[in-house]
Design an enzyme around this catalytic site. Structure first.
Site, PDB file in Angstrom:
ATOM      1  NE  ARG A   1      -3.924  -0.262   2.061  1.00 13.74           N
ATOM      2  CZ  ARG A   1      -4.640   0.332   3.313  1.00 13.74           C
ATOM      3  NH1 ARG A   1      -4.592  -0.430   4.408  1.00 13.74           N
ATOM      4  NH2 ARG A   1      -5.608   1.325   3.008  1.00 13.74           N
TER       5      ARG A   1
ATOM      6  CB  CYS B   1      -0.938   3.834   9.649  1.00 19.28           C
ATOM      7  SG  CYS B   1      -2.352   3.853  10.628  1.00 19.28           S
TER       8      CYS B   1
END
Length: 108
Positions: A5, A63
């Site tokens: 990601r 995050c």
């Protein structure tokens, strides 16, 4: 965030994959041992120092949505490194198409 990601290879939740330019990838699963407990403070300190964060360095953490980043802030505290939490994390950052996005393995 997960490496794939961070690199922008896959993004199952947010509008775009990648990372905030300048951000260093530091997956939280590397903060713990096989028993699921935080590594000793010295080991965490060495890990973060190798990533460019040490005592006296301004550190911000994010995050995907803020949950794993809270774990990271705690691991940094165990290592003696204060850090700020970007609560909006990648979900907030990537929802604004005017913000820059970096892809690939390097912080850029």
């Amino acid at each position: 965030r997960a490496g794939e990601r961070y690199r922008g290879e896959v993004e199952p939740i947010d509008p775009v994959g990648g990372h905030i330019p300048g951000a260093v990838s530091a997956p939280t699963n590397e903060n713990v041992g096989a028993d699921g407990r935080f590594l000793p403070a010295e080991e965490l300190g060495a890990r973060f120092k190798a990533l460019g964060a040490s005592e006296g360095t301004e550190v911000g953490v994010y995050c995907g949505s803020g949950v794993s980043a809270a774990h990271q802030v705690l691991a940094l505290a165990v290592a003696g490194i204060p850090a700020a939490l970007y609560v909006g994390s990648w979900s907030q950052w990537s929802s604004d198409s005017s913000r820059p996005v970096a892809v690939g393995p390097d912080p850029q």
